[in-house]
Design an enzyme around this catalytic site. Structure first.
Site, mmCIF file in Angstrom:
data_model
loop_
_atom_site.group_PDB
_atom_site.id
_atom_site.type_symbol
_atom_site.label_atom_id
_atom_site.label_comp_id
_atom_site.label_asym_id
_atom_site.label_seq_id
_atom_site.Cartn_x
_atom_site.Cartn_y
_atom_site.Cartn_z
ATOM 1 N N LYS A 20 0.862 -1.184 0.000
ATOM 2 C CA LYS A 20 0.000 0.000 0.000
ATOM 3 C C LYS A 20 0.895 1.228 0.000
ATOM 4 C CE LYS A 20 -4.564 0.586 0.400
ATOM 5 N NZ LYS A 20 -5.578 -0.346 -0.096
HETATM 6 P P1 NAD Z 1 -12.934 7.618 -2.762
HETATM 7 O O1 NAD Z 1 -11.861 8.627 -2.588
HETATM 8 O O2 NAD Z 1 -13.470 7.366 -4.117
HETATM 9 O O3 NAD Z 1 -14.182 8.000 -1.826
HETATM 10 C C1 NAD Z 1 -14.039 8.225 -0.453
HETATM 11 C C2 NAD Z 1 -15.376 8.675 0.109
HETATM 12 O O4 NAD Z 1 -15.209 8.855 1.517
HETATM 13 C C3 NAD Z 1 -15.838 10.040 -0.434
HETATM 14 O O5 NAD Z 1 -17.242 10.062 -0.499
HETATM 15 C C4 NAD Z 1 -15.337 11.019 0.634
HETATM 16 O O6 NAD Z 1 -16.100 12.218 0.644
HETATM 17 C C5 NAD Z 1 -15.562 10.183 1.880
HETATM 18 N N1 NAD Z 1 -14.693 10.597 2.982
HETATM 19 C C6 NAD Z 1 -13.411 10.993 2.935
HETATM 20 N N2 NAD Z 1 -12.974 11.330 4.172
HETATM 21 C C7 NAD Z 1 -14.012 11.119 5.001
HETATM 22 C C8 NAD Z 1 -14.205 11.287 6.397
HETATM 23 N N3 NAD Z 1 -13.228 11.792 7.169
HETATM 24 N N4 NAD Z 1 -15.412 10.942 6.928
HETATM 25 C C9 NAD Z 1 -16.409 10.479 6.150
HETATM 26 N N5 NAD Z 1 -16.285 10.308 4.817
HETATM 27 C C10 NAD Z 1 -15.118 10.629 4.267
HETATM 28 O O7 NAD Z 1 -12.367 6.288 -2.085
HETATM 29 P P2 NAD Z 1 -12.832 4.785 -2.382
HETATM 30 O O8 NAD Z 1 -11.972 4.254 -3.454
HETATM 31 O O9 NAD Z 1 -14.299 4.741 -2.493
HETATM 32 O O10 NAD Z 1 -12.351 4.064 -1.044
HETATM 33 C C11 NAD Z 1 -13.168 4.053 0.118
HETATM 34 C C12 NAD Z 1 -12.661 2.996 1.072
HETATM 35 O O11 NAD Z 1 -12.701 1.719 0.427
HETATM 36 C C13 NAD Z 1 -11.221 3.166 1.551
HETATM 37 O O12 NAD Z 1 -11.133 2.705 2.868
HETATM 38 C C14 NAD Z 1 -10.442 2.254 0.630
HETATM 39 O O13 NAD Z 1 -9.220 1.816 1.191
HETATM 40 C C15 NAD Z 1 -11.424 1.107 0.482
HETATM 41 N N6 NAD Z 1 -11.228 0.291 -0.725
HETATM 42 C C16 NAD Z 1 -11.238 0.850 -1.956
HETATM 43 C C17 NAD Z 1 -11.093 0.026 -3.075
HETATM 44 C C18 NAD Z 1 -11.191 0.572 -4.481
HETATM 45 O O14 NAD Z 1 -11.203 -0.242 -5.417
HETATM 46 N N7 NAD Z 1 -11.303 1.848 -4.693
HETATM 47 C C19 NAD Z 1 -10.879 -1.357 -2.903
HETATM 48 C C20 NAD Z 1 -10.878 -1.888 -1.616
HETATM 49 C C21 NAD Z 1 -11.051 -1.051 -0.528
#
Ligand code: NAD
Length: 417
Positions: A106
């Protein structure tokens, strides 16, 4: 003031439970906990207004016993080396649980993408590649999107990496289709979350078609999870972004909400979107009386401080580590079903694997083939975890970790030292 568990501390606690149960020898425990490589570097950036800003970037590679390192790149203001140590370890266990031939990594940059122009983001991303080019590669370490990054950033990485190594698009996954990305990758994590939620709801005797669901986060994962869950008939009663969210007990108009959000490329705040319902804070959203809670934003949003107030009987960890180890113990005691992140959000890395395979074959599969493979792989992982949980009489997280640790340990043993 109460000290909170760090992401690293939570991750070690979850692992320790599996080590104990599996009676892993002490020297192997140390080996499995420790990261192979931790890199931290500075990233100076000349901003559009002429000023110089200094950012810090990271890449942590946890374990490569089962294959090259694999893991996302996160651009977020709230990251440090400990976050990446924990998240890279999580990736090792996630890949092993899904039986993907990868280890965990990561990385990312401590920055706020919302405050950077597209030009500045491009420069920062390409500079990051300059710093890590020697430790990544299609057989070494394959980054992917995470919070704050997406296909656009992956395309910039392909470009920057090509300057040193020639055109090598399989150095990242989550690329745009034009550069060899896979159908289904953008939606994969959210699609997987919805699938696993359906399986867990069925096992818990919750009828998804009638279930009320609250989703925290409306980025890539949260928005797609909400969309696919709504398509399965569930009532999404609350959804939020970093600024707060919307709540309606009869269910929000998710299609309309996402349409408006996508029209502004996720730039608009949910508070400003007209989709019915009233305003709700992120904290309130976690405590809403719903059947299923899907935290899909950042880590450690459920801690010992609010765990007692969480009312959902089923929590599906769409984000990485949304529940810290103390809250996990509290919720388990209360009988809350928790589908752990290493299973719930594994759809993303699974389709990343399928993208990597396609790119290596120089061949593209149809969207149906990709989605079908994803569904089969998640179903198998769900079956293995739920059966293990039942036979060992343990919770789903411990069962998932036990399977993953056994697989990595087996690879360590047969490779030798
Ligand atoms: P993203 O950046 O597309 O979206 C993040 C979302 O969280 C947004 O709506 C943002 O406004 C919100 N956010 C940010 N900070 C925040 C806070 N302090 N409190 C509440 N909401 C908040 O990110 P993503 O890709 O959707 O990832 C979200 C989660 O899923 C992360 O934990 C990431 O590690 C995990 N994840 C993502 C993927 C992927 O394929 N993108 C895969 C596995 C896990």
């Amino acid at each position: 003031m109460r000290m909170h568990s760090s992401p690293r501390g939570s991750c070690e606690k979850f692992l320790d439970r599996a080590f104990e149960k599996l009676q892993i020898e002490p020297e192997h425990r140390h080996l499995l906990r420790t990261c192979y490589r931790e890199v931290r570097f500075e990233l100076p950036l000349k901003k559009e207004d002429g000023s110089i800003a200094l950012f810090y970037g990271y890449r942590v590679q946890h374990d490569q016993s089962r294959g090259p390192f694999k893991g996302g790149l996160r651009f977020h203001p709230d990251v440090d080396i400990d976050h990446f140590v924990a998240l890279s370890s999580l990736m090792t266990w996630k890949c092993a649980l899904l039986d993907l031939p990868f280890g965990g990594a990561k990385g990312g940059v401590d920055c706020d993408p919302g405050e950077l122009s597209a030009r500045e983001m491009e420069t920062l991303t390409k500079r990051l590649v300059e710093r890590i080019a020697m430790v990544i590669g299609p057989d070494r370490d394959i980054p992917a999107p995470d919070m704050g990054t997406g296909p656009r950033e992956m395309a910039w990485i392909v470009d920057a990496y090509a300057h040193q190594h020639g055109f090598t698009p399989d150095v990242v996954t989550g690329k745009p289709l034009e550069l060899g990305g896979s159908f289904g990758r953008v939606e994969a994590t959210g699609r997987g979350v919805a699938q696993v939620t359906a399986l867990a709801a069925e096992a818990a005797g919750v009828e998804l078609e009638r279930a009320s669901i609250a989703v925290q986060g409306c980025g890539n994962v949260g928005s797609h999870a909400a969309k696919f869950l709504a398509e399965r008939g569930a009532r999404i009663v609350a959804i939020s972004d970093v600024n707060g969210g919307r709540f309606h007990p009869d269910g929000l108009e998710i299609d309309r909400l996402l349409e408006q959000l996508n029209a502004t490329q996720q730039k608009q705040s949910l508070q400003e979107i007209d989709c019915g319902g009233e305003s709700i804070s992120n904290q309130e959203l976690l405590e809403v009386d719903v059947d299923i809670l899907v935290p899909a934003a950042i880590g450690h949003v459920i801690s010992a401080e609010n765990a007692e107030r969480v009312q959902a009987g089923l929590i599906v960890e769409a984000a990485n580590m949304p529940i810290d180890c103390e809250a996990d113990a509290i919720l388990r005691k209360r009988g809350t079903n928790i589908v752990p992140d290493i299973l719930a959000n594994a759809g993303g890395v699974t389709v990343s694997y399928l993208e990597w395979v396609q790119k290596r074959q120089r061949y593209r599969w149809s969207e149906e083939q990709v989605n079908d493979q994803l569904e089969q792989r998640l179903k198998r992982a769900w079956r293995e975890v739920s059966e293990r949980a039942e036979t060992e009489e343990v919770d789903l997280r411990l069962a998932a970790y036990m399977i993953a640790v056994e697989r990595v340990m087996q690879a360590v043993r047969i490779r030798g030292f």
